[in-house]
Each structure stands twice: as structure tokens, then as C-alpha cells.
Design an enzyme around this catalytic site. Structure first.
Site, PDB file in Angstrom:
ATOM      1  N   VAL A   1       0.821  -1.205   0.000  1.00 40.16           N
ATOM      2  CA  VAL A   1       0.000   0.000   0.000  1.00 40.16           C
ATOM      3  C   VAL A   1       0.862   1.266   0.000  1.00 40.16           C
ATOM      4  CG1 VAL A   1      -1.690   1.319   1.357  1.00 40.16           C
ATOM      5  CG2 VAL A   1      -1.973  -1.152   1.076  1.00 40.16           C
ATOM      6  N   GLU A   2       1.926   1.264   0.776  1.00 44.11           N
ATOM      7  CA  GLU A   2       2.760   2.460   0.917  1.00 44.11           C
ATOM      8  C   GLU A   2       3.574   2.790  -0.334  1.00 44.11           C
ATOM      9  OE1 GLU A   2       3.000   4.806   3.118  1.00 44.11           O
ATOM     10  OE2 GLU A   2       1.856   3.981   4.780  1.00 44.11           O
TER      11      GLU A   2
END
Length: 154
Positions: free
Chosen positions: A66-67
Site C-alpha cells: 500500500v505504501e
């Protein structure tokens, strides 16, 4: 090559666990990292730092997905750096201003320790801990993204 990485994996309880986990995660990570040796090396580092911090390696994989989508050199518009998108103020908070947050192992170490800190601070409430990690406490949009990604890695 896999055999060499398995023999170097020192954060697993035994060789079978290392082989099973690395093979499973290698196939899943292939869509993000094309080079086989780089994937296995990254997976070993992720497992080692997550285990040392007391965090599930699969959760760390979800946070990374996600990051940064596994981009070791990612820098966000607000200045978060590396694969786990660590804000530079953490270097001063931890007392190591000379650390390089683009370095994979340094970034993983920071990210796993910070994630564990927020899990402990949130008394194990993972959605809250993830929101704190992201700096979006009070909103669970980020937490939901990580939890969805975690389903892929488990």
C-alpha cells in the site's frame, strides 16, 4: 539460488519454514519485483526485520504494498521515504539522524519498529495502529486498504 537464500535465512524456526514461506511469497511478489534474486533477498530482509520487531511479516508486506508498491526509492509528496515510507523526523526521534531511510534494511527496521510501536500503543487494535502508522488517525480508509492487501499475503 533459492537454496542459497534458504540457507542464509536466519529468522525462521527451521529450514522447512524458510523454504515454504520464501517460495510462497516469491510467487506473490513476482508481480512487483521481476528479478528473482532481488525478490528473495527482499523477502529475507522483510521476514528478518518483521520477526525481530514482533510483527507478522505478511502484515509488513501488506503495508509495503500500500505504501510504496515495493519501490525502495519511493519518496512521497510529504517527504516519506523508502519502501515503508518513513518520515524523516523518526531519525531524530530515534536518535540516529545519520541513518539513510532509502537503505532497504534501515527502512524496514524503522518501519517494523514503528508499526510495532503503534500496535502496542493501540492495544493490538490493528485498524487503529495502521491509521496511526499512516498519520491518518481517525480515518480508517488506509487501514482498510492494508487489511485488504493483507488478505493477499496471508
Amino acid at each position: 539460488m533459492l537454496k542459497s537464500h534458504i540457507e542464509q535465512a536466519d529468522s525462521f524456526s527451521d529450514r522447512f519454514d524458510a523454504e515454504a514461506w520464501l517460495m510462497l511469497m516469491d510467487g506473490r511478489l513476482k508481480r512487483y519485483i521481476k528479478d528473482h534474486d532481488q525478490r528473495l533477498s527482499m523477502l529475507r530482509s522483510i521476514h528478518k526485520e518483521a520477526t525481530a520487531a514482533g510483527v507478522k511479516p505478511e502484515l509488513v508486506l501488506a503495508v509495503i504494498q500500500v505504501e510504496s508498491h515495493f519501490d525502495r526509492f519511493a519518496i512521497s509528496p510529504v517527504g516519506a521515504m523508502g519502501i515503508m515510507q518513513i518520515m524523516p523526523f523518526w531519525k531524530h526521534e530515534i536518535g540516529r539522524p545519520e541513518d539513510n531511510l532509502i537503505n532497504l534494511n534501515t527502512n524496514l527496521r524503522y518501519g517494523c519498529i514503528i508499526l510495532k510501536h503503534y500496535i502496542d500503543r493501540s492495544n493490538g487494535r490493528l485498524a487503529e495502529a495502521l491509521a496511526r502508522y499512516n498519520g491518518s488517525y481517525g480515518s480508517y480508509r488506509y487501514s482498510a486498504k492494508v487489511m485488504d492487501a493483507w488478505d493477499y499475503w496471508r
